[in-house]
Design a protein around this motif. Sequence first.
Motif, mmCIF file in Angstrom:
data_model
loop_
_atom_site.group_PDB
_atom_site.id
_atom_site.type_symbol
_atom_site.label_atom_id
_atom_site.label_comp_id
_atom_site.label_asym_id
_atom_site.label_seq_id
_atom_site.Cartn_x
_atom_site.Cartn_y
_atom_site.Cartn_z
ATOM 1 N N ASN B 184 0.862 -1.173 0.000
ATOM 2 C CA ASN B 184 0.000 0.000 0.000
ATOM 3 C C ASN B 184 0.903 1.229 0.000
ATOM 4 O O ASN B 184 1.589 1.500 0.969
ATOM 5 C CB ASN B 184 -0.864 -0.062 1.274
ATOM 6 C CG ASN B 184 -1.734 1.161 1.458
ATOM 7 O OD1 ASN B 184 -1.524 2.195 0.811
ATOM 8 N ND2 ASN B 184 -2.704 1.039 2.328
ATOM 9 N N PRO B 185 0.959 1.971 -1.106
ATOM 10 C CA PRO B 185 1.933 3.073 -1.214
ATOM 11 C C PRO B 185 1.759 4.138 -0.121
ATOM 12 O O PRO B 185 2.749 4.653 0.399
ATOM 13 C CB PRO B 185 1.676 3.665 -2.604
ATOM 14 C CG PRO B 185 0.524 2.944 -3.187
ATOM 15 C CD PRO B 185 0.082 1.862 -2.291
ATOM 16 N N GLU B 186 0.528 4.476 0.212
ATOM 17 C CA GLU B 186 0.277 5.448 1.281
ATOM 18 C C GLU B 186 0.898 4.958 2.575
ATOM 19 O O GLU B 186 1.558 5.712 3.289
ATOM 20 C CB GLU B 186 -1.252 5.580 1.509
ATOM 21 C CG GLU B 186 -1.970 6.480 0.539
ATOM 22 C CD GLU B 186 -1.805 7.951 0.918
ATOM 23 O OE1 GLU B 186 -1.643 8.768 -0.009
ATOM 24 O OE2 GLU B 186 -1.821 8.269 2.123
ATOM 25 N N TYR B 187 0.689 3.685 2.858
ATOM 26 C CA TYR B 187 1.175 3.110 4.103
ATOM 27 C C TYR B 187 2.701 3.037 4.103
ATOM 28 O O TYR B 187 3.354 3.280 5.120
ATOM 29 C CB TYR B 187 0.554 1.726 4.324
ATOM 30 C CG TYR B 187 0.877 1.125 5.663
ATOM 31 C CD1 TYR B 187 1.464 -0.137 5.757
ATOM 32 C CD2 TYR B 187 0.614 1.802 6.836
ATOM 33 C CE1 TYR B 187 1.764 -0.697 6.980
ATOM 34 C CE2 TYR B 187 0.906 1.252 8.069
ATOM 35 C CZ TYR B 187 1.489 0.000 8.130
ATOM 36 O OH TYR B 187 1.792 -0.536 9.361
ATOM 37 N N GLU B 188 3.258 2.654 2.945
ATOM 38 C CA GLU B 188 4.718 2.649 2.816
ATOM 39 C C GLU B 188 5.279 4.021 3.157
ATOM 40 O O GLU B 188 6.273 4.157 3.864
ATOM 41 C CB GLU B 188 5.142 2.285 1.387
ATOM 42 C CG GLU B 188 4.987 0.829 1.037
ATOM 43 C CD GLU B 188 5.798 -0.080 1.943
ATOM 44 O OE1 GLU B 188 7.014 0.165 2.123
ATOM 45 O OE2 GLU B 188 5.208 -1.034 2.482
ATOM 46 N N LYS B 189 4.610 5.051 2.624
ATOM 47 C CA LYS B 189 5.047 6.419 2.857
ATOM 48 C C LYS B 189 5.008 6.733 4.355
ATOM 49 O O LYS B 189 5.945 7.316 4.909
ATOM 50 C CB LYS B 189 4.116 7.378 2.093
ATOM 51 C CG LYS B 189 4.828 8.604 1.509
ATOM 52 C CD LYS B 189 3.912 9.353 0.548
ATOM 53 C CE LYS B 189 3.499 10.691 1.164
ATOM 54 N NZ LYS B 189 2.454 11.392 0.418
ATOM 55 N N LEU B 190 3.931 6.299 4.994
ATOM 56 C CA LEU B 190 3.801 6.561 6.432
ATOM 57 C C LEU B 190 4.915 5.870 7.209
ATOM 58 O O LEU B 190 5.541 6.460 8.076
ATOM 59 C CB LEU B 190 2.437 6.084 6.944
ATOM 60 C CG LEU B 190 2.291 6.212 8.473
ATOM 61 C CD1 LEU B 190 2.054 7.666 8.844
ATOM 62 C CD2 LEU B 190 1.162 5.337 8.993
ATOM 63 N N TYR B 193 8.145 7.571 6.738
ATOM 64 C CA TYR B 193 8.131 8.830 7.489
ATOM 65 C C TYR B 193 8.387 8.583 8.968
ATOM 66 O O TYR B 193 9.197 9.263 9.591
ATOM 67 C CB TYR B 193 6.774 9.509 7.260
ATOM 68 C CG TYR B 193 6.426 10.587 8.261
ATOM 69 C CD1 TYR B 193 5.404 10.380 9.195
ATOM 70 C CD2 TYR B 193 7.094 11.796 8.281
ATOM 71 C CE1 TYR B 193 5.077 11.357 10.102
ATOM 72 C CE2 TYR B 193 6.765 12.781 9.195
ATOM 73 C CZ TYR B 193 5.749 12.549 10.109
ATOM 74 O OH TYR B 193 5.416 13.518 11.012
ATOM 75 N N ASN B 351 -5.751 4.757 10.570
ATOM 76 C CA ASN B 351 -5.989 5.943 9.743
ATOM 77 C C ASN B 351 -6.526 7.097 10.573
ATOM 78 O O ASN B 351 -6.094 8.243 10.423
ATOM 79 C CB ASN B 351 -6.964 5.614 8.608
ATOM 80 C CG ASN B 351 -6.308 4.734 7.551
ATOM 81 O OD1 ASN B 351 -5.087 4.686 7.447
ATOM 82 N ND2 ASN B 351 -7.119 4.037 6.762
ATOM 83 N N GLN B 358 -1.112 13.624 14.197
ATOM 84 C CA GLN B 358 -0.541 14.793 13.534
ATOM 85 C C GLN B 358 -1.041 16.085 14.155
ATOM 86 O O GLN B 358 -0.270 17.002 14.429
ATOM 87 C CB GLN B 358 -0.878 14.782 12.044
ATOM 88 C CG GLN B 358 -0.354 13.587 11.261
ATOM 89 C CD GLN B 358 1.102 13.749 10.818
ATOM 90 O OE1 GLN B 358 1.939 14.218 11.570
ATOM 91 N NE2 GLN B 358 1.387 13.343 9.596
#
Lengths: 402, 401
Positions: B184-190, B193, B351, B358
């Motif tokens: 999951n690209p979004e999750y990878e990004k998270l 980060y 999520n 944040q």
Amino acid sequence: MIATQRSVSGSSQSPRSPSSQPYLSVSVTDPVKLGNGVQAYISYRVITKTNLPEYQGPEKIVIRRYSDFVWLRDRLFEKYKGIFIPPLPEKSAVEKFRFSAEFIEMRRQALDIFVNRIASHHELQQSEDLRTFLQADEETMERLRSQETGIFKKKPADLMQIFKDVQSKVSDVVLGKEKPVEESNPEYEKLKHYIFELENHLAEAQKHAYRLVKRHRELGQSLSDFGKAVKLLGACEGNSLGKAFSELGTKSETLSVKLQKEAHQLLMNFEEPLKDYVRAVQSIKATIAERANAFRRQCELAETTKLKEINLNKLTLMRSDKVGEAEIEYQELKAESEEATRMFEMIVRLMNEEIVRFQEQKTLDMGIAFHEFAKGQARLANGIANAWRSLIPKLEACSSSS
Amino acid sequence: MIATRSVSGSSQSPRSPSSQPYLSVSVTDPVKLGNGVQAYISYRVITKTNLPEYQGPEKIVIRRYSDFVWLRDRLFEKYKGIFIPPLPEKSAVEKFRFSAEFIEMRRQALDIFVNRIASHHELQQSEDLRTFLQADEETMERLRSQETGIFKKKPADLMQIFKDVQSKVSDVVLGKEKPVEESNPEYEKLKHYIFELENHLAEAQKHAYRLVKRHRELGQSLSDFGKAVKLLGACEGNSLGKAFSELGTKSETLSVKLQKEAHQLLMNFEEPLKDYVRAVQSIKATIAERANAFRRQCELAETTKLKEINLNKLTLMRSDKVGEAEIEYQELKAESEEATRMFEMIVRLMNEEIVRFQEQKTLDMGIAFHEFAKGQARLANGIANAWRSLIPKLEACSSSS
């Protein structure tokens, strides 16, 4: 070439009028590293501007190194007993700092101050050795320098022994061991006590002033590291929080630079003057030792002369054929004794003048040094306060926009 | 007892006396109990609430650090997907363990911990929380000695779990294994980060701590300097001596200011940064849980499929093992569906949690920075004024000499 603000009062550096008033202006400039490896050393340009007739011309430039200054100091100390010879910066430093820009500049400044103090002292400025120092070619200087064996060529241990002798004589007298060979002058005792106490307290204060400089540097370095780390954090975060981190980081780095600059200023304008004061006091101690020597010599010669006189009278009464010889010896000794007494009295007279001059000069120098210290600290703190205050609205903007 | 860095939406102060539900907790009065190596700190935990699940409007219990650890571990087990608020570190260098500063910092951090739980819409409903806030000390001691949560694992084991998470990715890249990581690209990004953030935060926090230390050292140095200069002043006498004394006294005054500011820096800036680091580590633990749940879901789905294929085979062969196989298949299928539900719940919760994290973090760090800049400005201002006030006195000394 105007020396920094700690020029001695009454310095004849800037001519009061172009040609009529006598002036002698000296500057020590342009440190250059010469030689290689362990033989390496720093040479300086010494520029003399003068209208005094004893000098070879209106301007003279020579190249001198540290040991030439040492030679001059030793010669003056030998010749002008009773006068507080201006102090020199320390001979050697920790090897790795010996050629650092900061050390070289501090030494250059101290040497410049040294020569100018001599040039503006009404007695010392007339010294032939000073003229030699300011004008002789380098070969002559090298020859002279290798001959010198003054008191300061003694190892610090020997010097310490001289001082110990001075003090132990006093205790010997107290214990009834010896005839007193120390002056019993209460004013002078007070001065000696003051000088010895002063040296201790000054050394302590100077040590802590140096640490203060170090702590400023460390705080500055820490702020810089912090700023960098916070900026990296800002780059990682993004958005308004990231922006806030970046602003904080940048501001920290800016202030780090301010702190390092102020640490340098502290060193030059405050810690170094304190160190100079310590050296001056050590120079006075050397003069005190000279005075003690002169006093002892005067006493011993007076004693010996008296004995010779008693002996002469005895031989005269006995109508001995050794009378003539004894008379000559007695007269020689008497002359030496009178010379020693004159020497001692001159030292006492000179020292009294010197003490007054020293107190005035020192009060002025230290007053300036403190002033610079307080101003520098206030300036730094003000700059820091402004920097942080200017950051606060930016941080508020970041928080409110999130 | 209002905590300094109260979280937004904290239900600490009742919005209205009796109608609105509220749950207000404070951790106070650290007291050293026991002797020698057995010595520890106990805290008073005061709960004020009108929620019906609780035993009464006010309750006071005595708790120690390991009780808080128990609560954190239980919540971590039960509420997978939610970022459990972080605890302050377990042990400190022995000699600081009972220093006033350390005790106060820990008390504050524990107070913040409980309040974050009490103001989280899911966690505040936890039965374990109610136990923690109300049970008597003997019950608490019994419960605490039973716990074997993930955090009871040694740091080395924890590190291994994280390494497993990361090595799976590289194994996939090297073609060693079937992928058991979400793609999951979004999750990878998270994840990327979070891992990067932890490194940078730890660096920043380390340097913030050094900054505090350097403030202290400068303060100490100023104090030593002031004393030495005063001695000098006493020795000199007259106007110069007076100048020395003024300088020395001012230095000592400023030393005190610096030490105070160092303390403020520690409490209002370095500690929030450290709290941020702990929060990120807590998130990493949740990431590991999500990875576990995903792997379990995949394995069970795989195994269920194989069982289904086997069942069909046995059915075709009219084997007498069909009945048994059918039961096994149904059981496995239920487990698989449960695992999938669990994983999907974790994803959904995470999520929401990320958004909440944040927002909260931006607020907390914004306050921390503000305090930092204000504190530094205030200190510098005080120092500038002090030195400036000295200058006319020094001038008076010089001119009168």
